[in-house]
Design a protein around this motif. Structure first.
Motif, short mmCIF file in Angstrom:
data_model
loop_
_atom_site.label_atom_id
_atom_site.label_comp_id
_atom_site.label_asym_id
_atom_site.label_seq_id
_atom_site.Cartn_x
_atom_site.Cartn_y
_atom_site.Cartn_z
N ALA A 181 -8.57 81.39 -76.03
CA ALA A 181 -8.12 80.02 -75.94
C ALA A 181 -8.05 79.32 -77.27
O ALA A 181 -7.71 78.17 -77.37
CB ALA A 181 -9.06 79.24 -75.02
N THR A 182 -8.39 80.00 -78.33
CA THR A 182 -8.43 79.37 -79.64
C THR A 182 -7.05 79.35 -80.27
O THR A 182 -6.22 80.22 -80.05
CB THR A 182 -9.39 80.12 -80.58
OG1 THR A 182 -9.04 81.49 -80.57
CG2 THR A 182 -10.83 79.95 -80.13
N LYS A 183 -6.84 78.34 -81.12
CA LYS A 183 -5.56 78.19 -81.78
C LYS A 183 -5.41 79.23 -82.88
O LYS A 183 -6.30 79.42 -83.69
CB LYS A 183 -5.48 76.78 -82.37
CG LYS A 183 -4.14 76.45 -82.96
CD LYS A 183 -4.14 74.99 -83.45
CE LYS A 183 -2.82 74.64 -84.09
NZ LYS A 183 -2.81 73.25 -84.59
N LYS A 184 -4.28 79.87 -82.91
CA LYS A 184 -4.05 80.92 -83.90
C LYS A 184 -3.86 80.31 -85.27
O LYS A 184 -3.10 79.36 -85.45
CB LYS A 184 -2.83 81.74 -83.52
CG LYS A 184 -2.68 83.01 -84.34
CD LYS A 184 -1.51 83.82 -83.84
CE LYS A 184 -1.35 85.11 -84.65
NZ LYS A 184 -0.22 85.91 -84.21
N ALA A 185 -4.57 80.85 -86.25
CA ALA A 185 -4.45 80.32 -87.61
C ALA A 185 -3.13 80.75 -88.22
O ALA A 185 -2.60 81.82 -87.92
CB ALA A 185 -5.61 80.85 -88.46
N GLU A 230 -16.10 87.23 -74.94
CA GLU A 230 -15.25 86.16 -74.43
C GLU A 230 -15.33 84.89 -75.28
O GLU A 230 -14.57 83.96 -75.09
CB GLU A 230 -15.65 85.81 -72.99
CG GLU A 230 -15.36 86.90 -71.98
CD GLU A 230 -15.71 86.46 -70.56
OE1 GLU A 230 -16.35 85.39 -70.43
OE2 GLU A 230 -15.35 87.17 -69.61
N PHE A 231 -16.28 84.84 -76.21
CA PHE A 231 -16.50 83.63 -76.99
C PHE A 231 -16.19 83.86 -78.46
O PHE A 231 -16.21 84.99 -78.95
CB PHE A 231 -17.96 83.17 -76.84
CG PHE A 231 -18.35 82.89 -75.42
CD1 PHE A 231 -18.19 81.63 -74.87
CD2 PHE A 231 -18.86 83.90 -74.61
CE1 PHE A 231 -18.54 81.37 -73.56
CE2 PHE A 231 -19.21 83.65 -73.30
CZ PHE A 231 -19.05 82.37 -72.77
N SER A 232 -15.88 82.77 -79.15
CA SER A 232 -15.60 82.87 -80.58
C SER A 232 -16.18 81.66 -81.30
O SER A 232 -16.53 80.65 -80.68
CB SER A 232 -14.08 82.94 -80.81
OG SER A 232 -13.45 81.76 -80.31
N ALA A 271 -15.45 77.34 -75.97
CA ALA A 271 -14.12 77.96 -76.05
C ALA A 271 -14.24 79.46 -76.05
O ALA A 271 -15.13 80.03 -76.67
CB ALA A 271 -13.42 77.49 -77.32
N LYS A 272 -13.32 80.12 -75.34
CA LYS A 272 -13.32 81.58 -75.32
C LYS A 272 -12.29 82.10 -76.31
O LYS A 272 -11.43 81.38 -76.78
CB LYS A 272 -13.05 82.09 -73.91
CG LYS A 272 -14.14 81.66 -72.92
CD LYS A 272 -13.99 82.38 -71.61
CE LYS A 272 -15.14 81.99 -70.68
NZ LYS A 272 -15.10 82.72 -69.41
N GLN A 307 -11.47 77.05 -87.04
CA GLN A 307 -10.85 75.79 -87.46
C GLN A 307 -10.95 75.61 -88.97
O GLN A 307 -10.04 75.05 -89.60
CB GLN A 307 -11.53 74.62 -86.74
CG GLN A 307 -11.25 74.60 -85.25
CD GLN A 307 -12.16 73.65 -84.49
OE1 GLN A 307 -12.90 72.87 -85.10
NE2 GLN A 307 -12.10 73.70 -83.16
N LEU A 308 -12.04 76.11 -89.57
CA LEU A 308 -12.18 76.04 -91.02
C LEU A 308 -11.12 76.89 -91.71
O LEU A 308 -10.53 76.48 -92.71
CB LEU A 308 -13.59 76.50 -91.43
CG LEU A 308 -13.91 76.47 -92.93
CD1 LEU A 308 -13.72 75.06 -93.50
CD2 LEU A 308 -15.35 76.95 -93.17
#
Length: 313
Positions: free
Chosen positions: A273-277, A205-207, A269-270, A213-214
């Motif tokens: 929920a992260t922003k797609k690169a 569930e986590f990343s 953040a799971k 972001q990098l």
């Protein structure tokens, strides 16, 4: 996967030949150093301080210096050590699994059995499962005697090296000698906060936010170069309104209210929920671009509706 070592587990008179594989790997974005002036790659050379020549790895030996004398140890010298020639993973004892301190766990390795001794391998695995114990083993790997925990993961034996006593530091903090007074109300409030965050751990569930972001930053730099507007890329950084809260009870109350309202900004953040690169672009030319001064353009944003925070009772 590629085997890094071969050995044999020995417990009693039973011997189980195995191949050793690294159980983990890094997927971090690999960065190298460059000169900030012209973008030239920074490289480190193995240069001999006597003759000044750059030396290949094949021509490098190890040495010990006691301050007065230097002893050179060749690969042949090191290979002659009895422990280096011994490829036995010796089971020393079987201990209750909860006695293995998690702080001591170092590196993890999978053990693959030989097809001819699969029965012995399976017998050892089931013996560990049935007894709920962990095997403490000793072996030599990469010029060091290792102490390790041999445990079961699925249908595979997992070898986890342990740190020695002198490798674990003691936390000597003078501030912990003072015991602060904590009221029952504060303990109850803390317990309520713990309960509100209770759940079953699922690592999927986590990343890794930083690495994602990098990657986003690298892709945006490839596309926009030095004209990149990081605010437009990542958005405005919200100010934490609770940063100035110093009263413990007030902080606990706000934390619980925030969790109840579903606006917990401190939760990790799971994955979903992260922003797609952005999609990968073709690699940019290696010649460094001249630094240009570009006006930053901030993308217009539709203000998000804010739900009023629930007052603490």
């Amino acid at each position: 996967m590629r085997s890094i070592w071969k050995g044999a587990i020995s417990f009693g008179l039973v011997s189980v030949p195995v191949k050793v594989y690294s159980a983990t790997e890094s997927h971090d974005v690999r960065l190298h150093q460059v000169h900030d002036k012209d973008g030239g790659r920074i490289r480190y050379q193995r240069r001999c301080e006597i003759c000044g020549e750059v030396v290949d790895y094949s021509s490098i030996d190890k040495a010990y210096d006691n301050g007065d004398q230097t002893v050179v140890l060749t690969e042949q010298d090191l290979a002659s050590l009895p422990a280096e020639r011994n490829h036995e993973i010796e089971v020393v004892e079987f201990v209750p699994s909860d006695q293995v301190d998690l702080l001591r766990l170092d590196r993890s390795y999978y053990l693959e059995p030989d097809a001819k001794t699969l029965k012995q391998y399976t017998l050892l695995r089931r013996a560990l499962e049935d007894s709920d114990r962990t095997a403490i083993v000793r072996f030599a790997l990469r010029q060091k005697t290792r102490l390790a925990a041999l445990r079961v993961r699925g249908n595979v034996l997992l070898l986890q090296t342990l740190l020695w006593d002198d490798e674990v530091r003691e936390p000597a903090f003078d501030v912990l000698k003072d015991v602060p007074s904590i009221s029952q109300k504060e303990r109850d409030m803390a317990a309520q906060l713990v309960e509100s965050l209770a759940g079953d751990f699922d690592s999927a569930e986590f990343s890794d936010d930083y690495q994602e972001q990098l990657r986003t930053l690298v892709e945006a730099k490839l596309e926009q170069g030095d004209a990149l507007d990081t605010t437009a890329t990542f958005g405005e950084q919200e100010k934490d309104d609770d940063a100035d809260v110093v009263d413990l009870m007030e902080a606990l109350k706000r934390s619980i209210d925030r969790k109840k309202s579903g606006s917990d900004k401190t939760a990790p953040a799971k994955t979903g929920a992260t922003k797609k690169a952005p999609a990968k672009k073709s690699p940019a030319k290696k010649t460094p671009a001249k630094k240009t001064t570009a006006k930053k353009t901030t993308a217009k944003k539709t203000p998000a509706k804010k739900t009023p925070a629930k007052k603490a009772g």
